[in-house]
Design an enzyme around this catalytic site. Sequence first.
Site: not given
Length: 285
Positions: A240-242, A244, A269
């Site tokens: 996961t990240c900010g 995708g 996120w």
Amino acid sequence: MPSTDDPLVSTDWLAARVDDSKIKIIDASYKMPGVLPLPSDDYLAAHIPGAVFFNVNTIADPNDPRPHMYPDAEQFARDVSALGISSGDTVVAYDSGTWVAAPRAWWMFLSFGHRDVKVLNGGLQKWLSEGRPTHSGKVTPKPGKFQAKLDPSFVRSKQQLLDNLATRAEQLVDARPRPRFEGTVAEPWPGRRSGHIPGSRNAPYAELFDAKTGAMKPLDDLRKAFANAGVDLTKPIVTTCGSGVSALVLTLALYRLGVRGSALYDGSWAEWGLPDGPPLATGSA
């Protein structure tokens, strides 16, 4: 020639094949909203000869308010065909060399059933530093014939991650920089809370490549980075990240370490961090 299973190819490898009609090069550079010049303008100014621009923001579901969410298979096939790519081609994705969206493009192709896809190690940054040629302006390819079928196991939804909060069946690894993960800075995605999904680990994507050369770090360094983050490579992983995109740098590194069957939380996120979103955690992992 790299082993057929290694998703990375070198600039030497690509330079030797840049005129091969079966090799389709895509520039998948990406920047956060509001950062100028736009990646599409950078592409027009200079790109690897023959490359077409793969726009992460438009090869996405146009009806989803969340940023660049996965399109359906029909749209992906249509958009990729319009870039001149056919199902029998080898696709090589690169970005500016700051490792953001080439891995996203690579994972999308894999998700939609196209196995013959690679990422250029070091991207445009390494290509330019070696004095290799670039072209400017738009490339207008002859349309290709691309077929796509989404394998849903490549992607996770918010509901699946909510269920995972209870079961902890999958390890969640967040690619964002530590201050964002820990919630000590404001989130650059407007209107999002600060912090991380409870129980997730943090392996900042920028620590997986050499900023000077743009090349991904050696396998031992990658292994160490995940071990330091408390990730068990033998157990299921979701990245996961900010929004995708940078999560796939982790996925690419994991793939190089022999991990198969990992998945991406596409909403990341940008979805979880919404004001009315699910519970979050702050501080270190």
